[in-house]
Design a protein around this motif. Sequence first.
Motif, short mmCIF file in Angstrom:
data_model
loop_
_atom_site.label_atom_id
_atom_site.label_comp_id
_atom_site.label_asym_id
_atom_site.label_seq_id
_atom_site.Cartn_x
_atom_site.Cartn_y
_atom_site.Cartn_z
N UNK A 1 58.03 31.78 74.85
CA UNK A 1 57.93 30.72 76.08
C UNK A 1 57.13 31.66 77.27
N UNK A 2 57.34 32.86 77.25
CA UNK A 2 56.63 33.38 78.23
C UNK A 2 54.74 33.65 77.84
N UNK B 1 52.49 31.90 80.41
CA UNK B 1 51.39 32.86 81.01
C UNK B 1 50.21 32.38 80.85
N UNK B 2 49.89 31.67 79.82
CA UNK B 2 48.61 30.81 79.24
C UNK B 2 48.27 29.48 80.40
N UNK B 3 49.42 28.74 80.65
CA UNK B 3 49.56 27.56 81.48
C UNK B 3 49.06 28.30 83.01
N UNK B 4 49.62 29.42 83.37
CA UNK B 4 49.11 30.15 84.56
C UNK B 4 47.63 30.73 84.70
N UNK C 1 49.67 42.02 85.61
CA UNK C 1 50.84 41.42 86.39
C UNK C 1 51.92 41.10 84.96
N UNK C 2 51.28 40.78 83.89
CA UNK C 2 52.22 40.30 82.78
C UNK C 2 51.58 41.16 81.78
N UNK C 3 51.76 42.33 81.59
CA UNK C 3 51.18 43.28 80.82
C UNK C 3 51.70 43.11 79.35
N UNK C 4 53.31 43.19 79.34
CA UNK C 4 53.91 42.87 78.12
C UNK C 4 53.42 41.64 77.29
N UNK C 5 53.36 40.77 78.10
CA UNK C 5 52.98 39.26 77.60
C UNK C 5 51.68 39.35 76.64
N UNK C 6 50.71 39.81 77.53
CA UNK C 6 49.30 39.97 77.29
C UNK C 6 49.22 40.66 76.01
#
Length: 190
Positions: free
Chosen positions: A75-76, A80-83, A109-114
């Motif tokens: 979901x993250x 992230x991709x939507x944003x 900002x979203x390092x773990x997700x990236x």
Amino acid sequence: AGCTSIKTSKLSPEVQNIINLNSQNKMDKVAIALRQLGDPQKHEFIDWSHNNPDKISPVFYIFFADYIFKTNKDEAAFWYVVGSLRVREDVKMCKDQTARSQLGFYPMIARNTVIYLFKDKDIKYVHDILLKAIEWDKQHTNRINPVWACSHGIEAFSHKPEIIPMSEYQKIQEETRAEMLYSVKKGFKK
């Protein structure tokens, strides 16, 4: 990526304050207030944001990706991709092209997700998430005015940020979607 609907009147005062600051385009104060939220209020704001894309800057989907990541990596990744998609669309609407420089900061900002998306997953996963994000973007046509993104350009310091005519927005959306799909394919070539 399903979220429950929350009416603004039932939100905590802290979240209502953030929504008010956001509506006044006081993003620096929004960022500070978001960092001070407890977990229940973060959930409130995330749910409200997902259900009100016409009232929130898409950067907040990126901002909360790593928070969501703690409990739901997929979901993250989706949010992230939507944003990222919506931020890119909005930035391209700015007459001042220096506003595009902000795109370099969002992965931090979203390092773990990236890392999860682009190191831990394969091209098919990233491509599928991007296709879901594009479909979500097409289905949620009500959105905040893209001028929010222009306030990050150099010209915003001397005069009110301007966007190109809204009649160009659909073309920019289509181009941005195609560019992102192409960059995913190109970026994963070994």
